[in-house]
Design a protein around this motif. Structure first.
Motif, PDB file in Angstrom:
ATOM      1  N   LEU A 145       0.818  -1.209   0.000  1.00  0.00           N
ATOM      2  CA  LEU A 145       0.000   0.000   0.000  1.00  0.00           C
ATOM      3  C   LEU A 145       0.856   1.265   0.000  1.00  0.00           C
ATOM      4  CD1 LEU A 145      -2.781  -1.105   2.498  1.00  0.00           C
ATOM      5  CD2 LEU A 145      -3.134  -0.483   0.105  1.00  0.00           C
ATOM      6  N   VAL A 146       1.854   1.308   0.895  1.00  0.00           N
ATOM      7  CA  VAL A 146       2.706   2.494   0.974  1.00  0.00           C
ATOM      8  C   VAL A 146       3.488   2.672  -0.328  1.00  0.00           C
ATOM      9  CG1 VAL A 146       4.678   3.551   2.156  1.00  0.00           C
ATOM     10  CG2 VAL A 146       2.883   2.418   3.479  1.00  0.00           C
ATOM     11  N   GLY A 147       4.018   1.559  -0.851  1.00  0.00           N
ATOM     12  CA  GLY A 147       4.765   1.642  -2.100  1.00  0.00           C
ATOM     13  C   GLY A 147       3.902   2.085  -3.260  1.00  0.00           C
ATOM     14  N   THR A 148       2.660   1.595  -3.302  1.00  0.00           N
ATOM     15  CA  THR A 148       1.748   1.986  -4.380  1.00  0.00           C
ATOM     16  C   THR A 148       1.432   3.472  -4.300  1.00  0.00           C
ATOM     17  OG1 THR A 148       0.764  -0.217  -4.512  1.00  0.00           O
ATOM     18  CG2 THR A 148      -0.530   1.606  -5.373  1.00  0.00           C
ATOM     19  N   LEU A 149       1.132   3.972  -3.105  1.00  0.00           N
ATOM     20  CA  LEU A 149       0.849   5.403  -2.938  1.00  0.00           C
ATOM     21  C   LEU A 149       2.059   6.242  -3.326  1.00  0.00           C
ATOM     22  CD1 LEU A 149      -1.083   5.213   0.444  1.00  0.00           C
ATOM     23  CD2 LEU A 149      -2.054   5.905  -1.762  1.00  0.00           C
ATOM     24  N   GLU A 150       3.260   5.755  -2.983  1.00  0.00           N
ATOM     25  CA  GLU A 150       4.478   6.493  -3.293  1.00  0.00           C
ATOM     26  C   GLU A 150       4.732   6.558  -4.793  1.00  0.00           C
ATOM     27  OE1 GLU A 150       7.896   8.699  -2.827  1.00  0.00           O
ATOM     28  OE2 GLU A 150       6.387   8.208  -1.314  1.00  0.00           O
ATOM     29  N   LEU A 151       4.415   5.469  -5.506  1.00  0.00           N
ATOM     30  CA  LEU A 151       4.733   5.389  -6.930  1.00  0.00           C
ATOM     31  C   LEU A 151       3.599   5.857  -7.840  1.00  0.00           C
ATOM     32  CD1 LEU A 151       6.626   1.967  -7.041  1.00  0.00           C
ATOM     33  CD2 LEU A 151       7.610   4.263  -7.088  1.00  0.00           C
ATOM     34  N   MET A 152       2.422   6.102  -7.273  1.00  0.00           N
ATOM     35  CA  MET A 152       1.322   6.626  -8.089  1.00  0.00           C
ATOM     36  C   MET A 152       1.679   8.003  -8.641  1.00  0.00           C
ATOM     37  SD  MET A 152      -2.119   5.742  -5.888  1.00  0.00           S
ATOM     38  CE  MET A 152      -3.104   6.863  -6.914  1.00  0.00           C
ATOM     39  N   PRO A 153       1.141   8.350  -9.808  1.00  0.00           N
ATOM     40  CA  PRO A 153       1.336   9.721 -10.294  1.00  0.00           C
ATOM     41  C   PRO A 153       0.888  10.720  -9.236  1.00  0.00           C
ATOM     42  CG  PRO A 153       0.378   8.363 -12.012  1.00  0.00           C
ATOM     43  CD  PRO A 153       0.374   7.535 -10.768  1.00  0.00           C
ATOM     44  N   GLU A 154       1.680  11.760  -9.050  1.00  0.00           N
ATOM     45  CA  GLU A 154       1.438  12.716  -7.958  1.00  0.00           C
ATOM     46  C   GLU A 154       0.056  13.336  -8.031  1.00  0.00           C
ATOM     47  OE1 GLU A 154       3.645  16.584  -5.923  1.00  0.00           O
ATOM     48  OE2 GLU A 154       4.602  15.472  -7.555  1.00  0.00           O
ATOM     49  N   ASP A 155      -0.415  13.615  -9.250  1.00  0.00           N
ATOM     50  CA  ASP A 155      -1.722  14.279  -9.372  1.00  0.00           C
ATOM     51  C   ASP A 155      -2.872  13.376  -8.962  1.00  0.00           C
ATOM     52  OD1 ASP A 155      -1.022  12.815 -11.799  1.00  0.00           O
ATOM     53  OD2 ASP A 155      -2.911  13.548 -12.605  1.00  0.00           O
ATOM     54  N   LEU A 156      -2.637  12.053  -8.929  1.00  0.00           N
ATOM     55  CA  LEU A 156      -3.714  11.138  -8.570  1.00  0.00           C
ATOM     56  C   LEU A 156      -3.766  10.818  -7.088  1.00  0.00           C
ATOM     57  CD1 LEU A 156      -3.700   8.535 -11.494  1.00  0.00           C
ATOM     58  CD2 LEU A 156      -4.911  10.718 -11.308  1.00  0.00           C
ATOM     59  N   ARG A 157      -2.682  11.073  -6.359  1.00  0.00           N
ATOM     60  CA  ARG A 157      -2.696  10.757  -4.925  1.00  0.00           C
ATOM     61  C   ARG A 157      -3.786  11.521  -4.195  1.00  0.00           C
ATOM     62  NH1 ARG A 157       3.677  11.613  -4.071  1.00  0.00           N
ATOM     63  NH2 ARG A 157       4.391  10.227  -5.736  1.00  0.00           N
ATOM     64  N   GLU A 158      -4.037  12.744  -4.641  1.00  0.00           N
ATOM     65  CA  GLU A 158      -5.072  13.554  -3.988  1.00  0.00           C
ATOM     66  C   GLU A 158      -6.469  12.997  -4.228  1.00  0.00           C
ATOM     67  OE1 GLU A 158      -4.350  16.022  -1.935  1.00  0.00           O
ATOM     68  OE2 GLU A 158      -2.239  15.516  -2.318  1.00  0.00           O
ATOM     69  N   GLN A 159      -6.604  12.104  -5.201  1.00  0.00           N
ATOM     70  CA  GLN A 159      -7.921  11.542  -5.513  1.00  0.00           C
ATOM     71  C   GLN A 159      -8.211  10.248  -4.755  1.00  0.00           C
ATOM     72  OE1 GLN A 159      -7.260  12.985 -10.110  1.00  0.00           O
ATOM     73  NE2 GLN A 159      -8.731  11.337  -9.811  1.00  0.00           N
ATOM     74  N   VAL A 160      -7.239   9.772  -3.961  1.00  0.00           N
ATOM     75  CA  VAL A 160      -7.423   8.535  -3.206  1.00  0.00           C
ATOM     76  C   VAL A 160      -8.307   8.806  -1.992  1.00  0.00           C
ATOM     77  CG1 VAL A 160      -6.292   6.708  -1.908  1.00  0.00           C
ATOM     78  CG2 VAL A 160      -5.209   7.611  -3.981  1.00  0.00           C
ATOM     79  N   ARG A 161      -9.456   8.159  -1.945  1.00  0.00           N
ATOM     80  CA  ARG A 161     -10.383   8.317  -0.829  1.00  0.00           C
ATOM     81  C   ARG A 161     -10.040   7.415   0.345  1.00  0.00           C
ATOM     82  NH1 ARG A 161     -15.147  10.870  -0.131  1.00  0.00           N
ATOM     83  NH2 ARG A 161     -15.441  12.547  -1.647  1.00  0.00           N
ATOM     84  N   GLY A 162      -9.399   6.293   0.076  1.00  0.00           N
ATOM     85  CA  GLY A 162      -9.059   5.361   1.143  1.00  0.00           C
ATOM     86  C   GLY A 162      -8.644   4.025   0.577  1.00  0.00           C
ATOM     87  N   VAL A 163      -8.297   3.101   1.477  1.00  0.00           N
ATOM     88  CA  VAL A 163      -7.864   1.775   1.055  1.00  0.00           C
ATOM     89  C   VAL A 163      -8.758   0.721   1.693  1.00  0.00           C
ATOM     90  CG1 VAL A 163      -5.481   2.585   0.860  1.00  0.00           C
ATOM     91  CG2 VAL A 163      -6.217   1.405   2.936  1.00  0.00           C
ATOM     92  N   VAL A 164      -8.870  -0.404   0.992  1.00  0.00           N
ATOM     93  CA  VAL A 164      -9.588  -1.575   1.494  1.00  0.00           C
ATOM     94  C   VAL A 164      -8.633  -2.753   1.445  1.00  0.00           C
ATOM     95  CG1 VAL A 164     -11.485  -3.182   1.103  1.00  0.00           C
ATOM     96  CG2 VAL A 164     -11.857  -0.729   0.764  1.00  0.00           C
ATOM     97  N   ILE A 165      -8.480  -3.434   2.569  1.00  0.00           N
ATOM     98  CA  ILE A 165      -7.643  -4.630   2.655  1.00  0.00           C
ATOM     99  C   ILE A 165      -8.547  -5.855   2.560  1.00  0.00           C
ATOM    100  CG2 ILE A 165      -6.093  -5.951   4.148  1.00  0.00           C
ATOM    101  CD1 ILE A 165      -5.131  -3.281   5.303  1.00  0.00           C
ATOM    102  N   THR A 166      -8.180  -6.788   1.718  1.00  0.00           N
ATOM    103  CA  THR A 166      -9.027  -7.959   1.478  1.00  0.00           C
ATOM    104  C   THR A 166      -8.353  -9.250   1.966  1.00  0.00           C
ATOM    105  OG1 THR A 166      -8.115  -8.341  -0.731  1.00  0.00           O
ATOM    106  CG2 THR A 166     -10.007  -6.850  -0.573  1.00  0.00           C
ATOM    107  N   LYS A 167      -9.159 -10.309   2.067  1.00  0.00           N
ATOM    108  CA  LYS A 167      -8.721 -11.689   2.319  1.00  0.00           C
ATOM    109  C   LYS A 167      -8.009 -11.853   3.661  1.00  0.00           C
ATOM    110  CE  LYS A 167      -8.223 -12.313  -2.672  1.00  0.00           C
ATOM    111  NZ  LYS A 167      -7.362 -12.754  -3.777  1.00  0.00           N
ATOM    112  N   PHE A 168      -8.556 -11.200   4.693  1.00  0.00           N
ATOM    113  CA  PHE A 168      -7.956 -11.301   6.021  1.00  0.00           C
ATOM    114  C   PHE A 168      -8.494 -12.513   6.763  1.00  0.00           C
ATOM    115  CE2 PHE A 168      -7.948 -10.386  10.600  1.00  0.00           C
ATOM    116  CZ  PHE A 168      -6.596 -10.178  10.793  1.00  0.00           C
ATOM    117  N   ARG A 169      -7.595 -13.226   7.432  1.00  0.00           N
ATOM    118  CA  ARG A 169      -7.973 -14.353   8.276  1.00  0.00           C
ATOM    119  C   ARG A 169      -7.472 -14.080   9.698  1.00  0.00           C
ATOM    120  NH1 ARG A 169      -8.306 -19.191   4.651  1.00  0.00           N
ATOM    121  NH2 ARG A 169      -7.381 -18.661   2.625  1.00  0.00           N
TER     122      ARG A 169
END
Length: 509
Positions: free
Chosen positions: A187-211
């Protein structure tokens, strides 16, 4: 203009399709007019749907193809699926080539470099126009990304993620799969590598497949939010709602127990195994999912060099490249084992073509054939032959069935869809159980003894076909089918419930 929500991911197969389908059903339940969208998809699992009226021309016909996920999401949203929901579809066919489908219509076969150099701009234009049409008719568009949104080598031409986020001004929900490990780094790496103009458009994250115990994750969630300033909207438990899979990535690797279908608590004498060969270019594997949902039925995806001694029936799925897969099964000796097999055999679409005596003009379909290899011998279990051409049949259809072979006793209308190149005709007397407009020919399907082939994808979604076929498999195996029932609750509702029960949805307001 409609509001667009882009469900993007840190990688492929992290649960984007489930989250998107859940959002579609949740919003529909709330009375919102919602439609799915995926600008560019790569999948050999496709469904036939009506083309957007604005894209139909004299050559294309009224029907086209979209990826299975958008077809499923349209049903989750309770809207009719159309090609606008997946305007660009790439169907891999081997040797680095894919068939390019734009607005539901096949454009040609291209290597990746040729596509990006010569066709990507027009594909982007088609995607923008398709999104614009959907946005005029709906309040919210739930767009699904592809793979990872942080592929820095592809961001300048990432149509499904970056371009969609920009031309739709989309709110981005980032999805990550914790089962793979390293979820916070992803997640942190993806946010870091996303185009800068799109980071402001991220509303949040969802983590899946948790046990396990969610409280053990609390400290990590808090630190992630502190480090990034991005909210964790929810953590979804490992709970598969049963939505059709988009591609063969969902199949277990050959060193895993590649079996689908729940036989827990069922006596071994009340179960049967249907073997499905792992064709290298298999397509529309979702055709097998209705069988796996039947009580006591196990669908096993087997390597081409595997014996069939433990199988009670064989179903050969469709393939994006019949010729290359025919050569693969012949090299592995699977064709010989098919001829020796004594149980029911069904071939669907390309699987039907493989079962025939011969294939003509194979060089049109094959990727690495010599000119003298224009005719190939098939498996030889059905007295039919197929001739390839550059024309492609894409149609949503209902046929009349007067069953024979493994479907003996099944009668009446059966619905499905056809996506194939090549035409098939009989070479000898053969049963032709499918008819259209009163005409029954091998061009639709044929059977001989316990072997049947047809071009109808979605065949086993028809209850009468599924029940008769399963009964014939149990009868051939000399076993009695267990009593039970398939799951009746809607997978769309289950996907929505996953979000409602495990996510903060205030941002949707």
């Amino acid at each position: 203009m409609a509001r667009t929500i882009l469900v993007a991911g840190t990688a492929s197969h992290v649960g984007k399709s489930t989250v998107a389908a859940g959002l579609c059903r949740l919003l529909s339940d709330r009375g919102v007019s919602v439609a799915p969208f995926k600008a560019q998809n790569m999948s050999n699992n496709a469904r036939v749907v009506p083309r957007a009226p604005e894209t139909v021309d004299q050559d294309g016909g009224p029907y086209g193809e979209i990826g299975i996920s958008q077809y499923v999401q349209a049903h989750a949203a309770r809207v009719s699926p159309t090609t606008d929901q997946n305007p660009v579809l790439l169907k891999p066919r081997g040797s680095g080539e894919s068939q390019l489908i734009v607005d539901g219509r096949a454009v040609g076969h291209f290597e990746a470099g040729s596509y990006y150099e010569n066709h990507w701009e027009s594909a982007r234009e088609a995607a923008v126009e398709a999104h614009s049409r959907l946005a005029k008719d709906h309040e919210i568009i739930v767009a699904e990304g592809a793979g990872s949104i942080a592929e820095i080598n592809l961001q300048h031409r990432d149509l499904a993620n970056v371009e969609t986020a920009r031309f739709a001004d989309a709110e981005i929900i980032l999805v990550a799969d914790i089962e793979r490990g390293g979820v916070f780094a992803s997640l942190v790496g993806t946010l870091e590598l996303m185009p800068e103009d799109l980071r402001e458009q991220v509303r949040g994250v969802v983590i899946t497949k948790f046990r396990g115990d969610l409280s053990l994750l609390d400290s990590g969630l808090r630190e992630f939010e502190e480090r990034t300033g991005v909210d964790v909207l929810g953590v979804l438990p490992y709970d598969d709602p049963g939505l059709p899979e988009e591609d063969s990535l969902a199949l277990p690797s050959t060193d895993e127990r590649a079996v689908f279908g729940d036989d827990d608590g069922v006596d071994a004498e009340q179960t049967v195994t249907i073997a499905v060969p792992r064709l290298p270019r298999a397509s529309n594997i979702t055709d097998l999912e209705p069988l796996a949902a039947e009580p006591g039925v196990r669908v096993a995806y087997v390597p081409l060099d595997a014996p069939l001694t433990k199988a009670d029936a064989v179903v050969i799925p469709g393939t994006k490249n019949t010729v290359d897969d025919l050569l693969a099964i012949q090299k592995a000796g699977f064709d010989r084992r098919l001829r020796e097999f004594e149980g029911p055999i069904v071939g669907l679409c390309g699987g039907y073509q493989l079962l025939g005596k011969r294939i003509y003009k194979a060089d049109i379909e094959g990727t690495n054939l010599d000119p003298e290899q224009s005719m190939l011998s098939g498996v030889g279990l059905l007295p039919v032959e197929t001739t390839f051409s550059t024309e492609k049949q894409v149609v949503d259809t209902t046929l009349e069935l007067d069953g024979s072979g493994p479907l003996a006793g099944a009668e009446g209308p059966v619905s499905g869809y056809e996506i194939h190149m090549g035409t098939t005709q009989s070479t000898d007397t053969v049963e032709t159980p499918f008819s259209r407009n009163g005409e029954s020919t091998a061009a639709l399907g044929a059977s001989d003894g316990d072997v049947l082939g047809c071009y109808l994808h979605g065949l086993f979604e028809n209850e009468v076909v599924r029940e008769v076929f399963v009964d014939s498999v149990f009868a051939a195996a000399g076993r009695e089918q267990s009593t039970g029932s398939t799951v009746e609750s809607s997978p769309y509702d289950q996907a929505a419930e996953l979000l409602v029960e495990n996510c903060s949805l205030e941002w949707l307001r």
